[in-house]
Scaffold this active site. Structure first.
Site, PDB file in Angstrom:
ATOM      1  CE  LYS A   1      10.934  -4.099  -6.597  1.00  0.00           C
ATOM      2  NZ  LYS A   1      11.396  -5.326  -6.950  1.00  0.00           N
TER       3      LYS A   1
ATOM      4  CD1 TRP B   1      -0.765  -6.379  -3.318  1.00  0.00           C
ATOM      5  CD2 TRP B   1      -0.995  -7.173  -1.162  1.00  0.00           C
ATOM      6  NE1 TRP B   1      -0.597  -7.794  -3.124  1.00  0.00           N
ATOM      7  CE2 TRP B   1      -0.834  -8.455  -2.033  1.00  0.00           C
ATOM      8  CE3 TRP B   1      -1.274  -7.230   0.287  1.00  0.00           C
ATOM      9  CZ2 TRP B   1      -0.737  -9.388  -1.173  1.00  0.00           C
ATOM     10  CZ3 TRP B   1      -1.235  -8.502   0.861  1.00  0.00           C
ATOM     11  CH2 TRP B   1      -0.814  -9.679   0.016  1.00  0.00           C
TER      12      TRP B   1
ATOM     13  CG  ASN C   1       0.703  -0.391   4.530  1.00  0.00           C
ATOM     14  OD1 ASN C   1       0.350  -1.273   4.323  1.00  0.00           O
ATOM     15  ND2 ASN C   1       2.122   0.007   4.447  1.00  0.00           N
ATOM     16  N   GLY C   2      -1.600  -2.021   6.568  1.00  0.00           N
ATOM     17  CA  GLY C   2      -1.247  -2.990   7.452  1.00  0.00           C
ATOM     18  C   GLY C   2      -2.436  -3.880   7.540  1.00  0.00           C
TER      19      GLY C   2
ATOM     20  CB  CYS D   1      -1.073  -0.029   1.002  1.00  0.00           C
ATOM     21  SG  CYS D   1      -1.954  -1.393   1.244  1.00  0.00           S
TER      22      CYS D   1
ATOM     23  CD  GLU E   1       8.480 -13.060  -8.744  1.00  0.00           C
ATOM     24  OE1 GLU E   1       7.838 -12.804  -7.964  1.00  0.00           O
ATOM     25  OE2 GLU E   1       9.487 -13.271  -8.868  1.00  0.00           O
TER      26      GLU E   1
ATOM     27  CG  HIS F   1      15.342 -39.133  -3.066  1.00  0.00           C
ATOM     28  ND1 HIS F   1      15.395 -40.232  -2.530  1.00  0.00           N
ATOM     29  CD2 HIS F   1      16.518 -38.857  -3.288  1.00  0.00           C
ATOM     30  CE1 HIS F   1      16.756 -40.599  -2.595  1.00  0.00           C
ATOM     31  NE2 HIS F   1      17.438 -39.512  -3.109  1.00  0.00           N
TER      32      HIS F   1
ATOM     33  CD  GLU G   1      15.216 -15.466  -7.975  1.00  0.00           C
ATOM     34  OE1 GLU G   1      14.615 -15.444  -6.953  1.00  0.00           O
ATOM     35  OE2 GLU G   1      15.109 -14.331  -8.567  1.00  0.00           O
TER      36      GLU G   1
ATOM     37  CE  LYS H   1      12.168 -13.394  -9.905  1.00  0.00           C
ATOM     38  NZ  LYS H   1      12.899 -12.732  -8.934  1.00  0.00           N
TER      39      LYS H   1
ATOM     40  NE  ARG I   1       4.841   1.212   0.189  1.00  0.00           N
ATOM     41  CZ  ARG I   1       5.837   0.855   1.031  1.00  0.00           C
ATOM     42  NH1 ARG I   1       6.927   1.434   0.663  1.00  0.00           N
ATOM     43  NH2 ARG I   1       5.775   0.636   2.144  1.00  0.00           N
TER      44      ARG I   1
HETATM   45  C1  F6R Z   1      10.383 -11.839  -6.104  1.00  0.00           C
HETATM   46  C2  F6R Z   1      10.349 -10.879  -5.201  1.00  0.00           C
HETATM   47  C3  F6R Z   1       9.966 -11.060  -3.852  1.00  0.00           C
HETATM   48  C4  F6R Z   1      11.105 -10.475  -2.804  1.00  0.00           C
HETATM   49  C5  F6R Z   1      10.553 -10.669  -1.498  1.00  0.00           C
HETATM   50  C6  F6R Z   1      11.310  -9.947  -0.499  1.00  0.00           C
HETATM   51  O1  F6R Z   1      10.577 -11.454  -7.491  1.00  0.00           O
HETATM   52  O2  F6R Z   1      10.609  -9.743  -5.443  1.00  0.00           O
HETATM   53  O3  F6R Z   1      10.041 -12.549  -3.501  1.00  0.00           O
HETATM   54  O4  F6R Z   1      12.159 -10.908  -3.200  1.00  0.00           O
HETATM   55  O5  F6R Z   1       9.077  -9.977  -1.244  1.00  0.00           O
HETATM   56  O6  F6R Z   1      11.313  -8.602  -0.680  1.00  0.00           O
HETATM   57  P1  F6R Z   1      12.812  -7.762  -0.381  1.00  0.00           P
HETATM   58  O7  F6R Z   1      13.794  -8.117  -0.872  1.00  0.00           O
HETATM   59  O8  F6R Z   1      12.112  -6.352  -0.638  1.00  0.00           O
HETATM   60  O9  F6R Z   1      12.823  -7.700   1.346  1.00  0.00           O
END
Ligand code: F6R
Length: 588
Positions: free
Chosen positions: A583, A71, A97-98, A2, A473, A489, A466, A470, A28
């Site tokens: 984000k 969000w 926010n929260g 948010c 998502e 396994h 990772e 990527k 956000r």
């Molecule tokens: C994936 C992604 C998330 C962040 C995670 C941690 O592409 O961006 O998995 O890595 O939410 O966020 P930060 O690094 O801001 O603590």
């Protein structure tokens, strides 16, 4: 999560100003947006589900206004659930926010007293509680304090009352920054929304209440109401280039910047990595803590320190940290890895560590963020603004810093600098020599697949995790990463004819075993896509990458990022704002 922005000053076209700030904060949360301004003795409101896009608001000029990008946590993505929320009289407005953990009890209580709710959000309880406190004769400041003290959870709220020339804000964990202007004051969830107006800021601490008026900002203790000194700070860093710079989207821009980011760490991070290496050497137990992509950087770190520096470090998920806190002592080092510096689970982990006397370090991209400020020792990632919701260059920066720190700890920083320099060049070359088009062709070939598997071993096991994150998502293709040794396994049961499998096969001790695993997958119908410095007959499709030794996780990440990107584009999705994500994950 948010985005929040508020203004108190001389009458101005506040609606447009707030909307502009919300555009910068939209990463956000982009489920819905809303703006409210004081219009004589009522609140003029514009709010809508969906992204801000080209939206414009026709609100009257005003001396007070605020807005929010949402969000969703409680209640669907609807116009009614968008913030700001108003009381029944339309004189009070609230943004939040929260997560209000006790909102059900509060709502039942308020409904019993006759309040009518217009949304399904937890936020709406705030406006009704403030309304009741005002009716009982409390000032806006005290009504906000009383209300906030009744909320459970990690929250930030801002309250507007049209009869007052002020905004009142308070918070726990969720960030709020006050911007001090000339005849105008501001509040935002993020410094980037403030620097256009002022570089003089106050970071609101937990359990402080801020009162913003055009010509003054007051700070009070939440519990006692006692005045507190205003600790003014100057934002002396540049927020970096926030433009697309000719790229079609931020994801492509940020992937293209990765070579520069690694090169800068290779050449300019000696002091940081020496200090970090000393902290790790002096600690009795180091914990690398991250969430999502950052957790995979942390896991890579545990392999790097083991193989390069013969040092055991623990990699722990932020959200699981509290279940392992029992190992913390006053000799432990908890090292937070975070792009935003605002991830609630990491902040909680660091608070836990501090309570146990541990030292707190941080690798953080956003300067002035909560983790940056709370750490005893903070290393900036230096990746510049990361605006795509997916983390790419911040992940690469974390890997580069950890690689150089491990080599510094081992007494071989020159090897670290060398492999990082080679990795930086390799990232640039991959893109300049048609790597993106090559990966796009792979995406076209596997575009119809519903499932995709990724295998790696050792240093590149976290790379496989990772890569899968990527891809899924951004493209919504179901992708899973596995340690190749685990195939037999159980995992191998997932394979059927034509299932695409990405294989990371660097030129290290994992190569023979990973290729055997790939052969087993191929025998069961898998379409093997090899990412490797050297071709092998097991690969049906080959994506060449440079051999950069222990920096292989850095060069291997790029083809996986590109695969996710191209799958998303081919399916018509926006790579910068995948569905359901935001984000900064400031809620638990
Ligand atoms: C994936 C992604 C998330 C962040 C995670 C941690 O592409 O961006 O998995 O890595 O939410 O966020 P930060 O690094 O801001 O603590």
């Amino acid at each position: 999560m948010c985005g929040i922005f508020g203004y108190v000053g001389t009458p101005a076209p506040v609606g447009a100003m707030v909307l502009g700030a919300l555009r910068r904060l939209e990463y956000r949360g982009y489920d819905s947006w809303g703006v409210a301004v004081r219009d004589h003795d009522t609140v003029a409101l514009a709010k809508r589900a969906g992204r801000i896009g080209e939206a414009a608001v026709t609100l009257p000029d005003s001396a007070i206004g605020f807005g929010h990008t949402r969000w969703a946590t409680h209640g669907g993505v609807t116009d009614a659930n968008a913030h700001p929320h108003l009381d029944e009289s339309g004189r009070l407005a609230v943004i939040h926010n929260g997560i209000i953990e006790n909102f059900r009890e509060l709502r039942e209580e308020l409904e019993e007293r006759g309040h009518e709710f217009r949304s399904n959000t937890d936020t709406e309880v705030v406006v009704h509680l403030v309304e009741e406190a005002l009716a009982a004769g409390r000032s806006l400041i005290d009504a906000t304090r009383d209300t906030f003290m009744r909320l459970h959870g990690l929250n930030a709220i801002i309250v507007m009352d049209v009869s007052q020339n002020e905004l009142v804000a308070t918070k726990t964990i969720s960030p709020l920054i006050l911007g001090l202007g000339d005849g105008a004051n501001y509040v935002a969830s993020d410094t980037t929304a403030l620097v256009e107006y002022t570089r003089d800021v106050v970071y609101l601490e937990d359990n402080q209440v801020a009162v913003l008026r055009p010509d003054e900002v007051l700070l009070l203790d939440l519990h006692t109401g006692a005045p507190l000194p205003l600790r003014r700070e100057r934002v002396d860093w540049e927020t970096g280039d926030m433009s697309l710079g000719g790229f079609p989207d931020f994801m492509s821009k940020e992937m293209a910047e990765q070579g520069r980011v690694v090169r800068q760490i290779a050449s300019g991070y000696g002091d940081y990595t020496r200090a970090l290496a000393t902290l790790i050497a002096d600690s009795f137990g180091t914990f690398l803590v991250g969430c999502g992509t950052a957790s995979y950087a942390a896991l890579t770190g545990s392999y790097l320190f083991s193989r390069i520096a013969r040092r055991h470090v623990n990699a722990v998920l932020g959200s699981e940290f509290k279940y392992q806190e029992h190992f913390l002592t006053d000799r432990s080092l908890a090292l937070a890895l975070s792009q935003s510096g605002e991830t609630a689970d990491i902040i909680e982990a660091m608070l836990t560590s501090r309570a146990r006397g541990a030292q707190i370090g941080a690798l953080v991209n956003v300067r002035g963020s909560t983790l940056d400020r709370m750490a005893d020792f903070s290393v900036p990632l230096g990746a510049g603004p990361e605006q795509c919701v997916l983390s790419t260059k911040a992940y690469i920066a974390k890997l580069a810093i950890l690689t150089l720190t491990a080599h510094t700890l081992a007494g071989t920083p020159e090897i670290g600098r060398d492999i990082l320099g080679r990795a930086a060049d390799a990232l640039d070359r991959f893109l300049s020599e048609g790597g993106s088009a090559r990966v796009r062709a792979v995406a076209e070939r596997i575009g119809a697949a519903d499932h995709l598997y990724v295998i790696g071993r050792g240093l590149n096991y976290p790379t496989a995790l990772e890569a899968a994150l990527k891809i899924k998502e951004v493209s919504y293709v179901h992708a899973e990463g596995f340690a190749a040794g685990e195939l037999k396994h159980g995992v191998i049961a997932l394979l059927s004819e034509g299932t695409p499998c990405l294989v990371f096969a660097p030129m290290d001790e994992t190569r023979d075993d990973i290729l055997s695993g790939a052969m087993e997958m191929k025998s069961r119908g898998g379409l093997m896509i090899g990412v490797s410095p050297q071709h092998d007959p097991v690969f049906d499709i080959y994506i060449p990458v440079a051999d950069v030794g222990d920096a292989s996780p850095i060069v291997n990440a790029l083809p996986a990022q590109l695969l996710g990107y191209h799958l998303a584009k081919l399916r018509g999705y926006d790579p910068d704002k995948p569905r359901n994500l935001a984000k900064s994950v400031t809620v638990k």
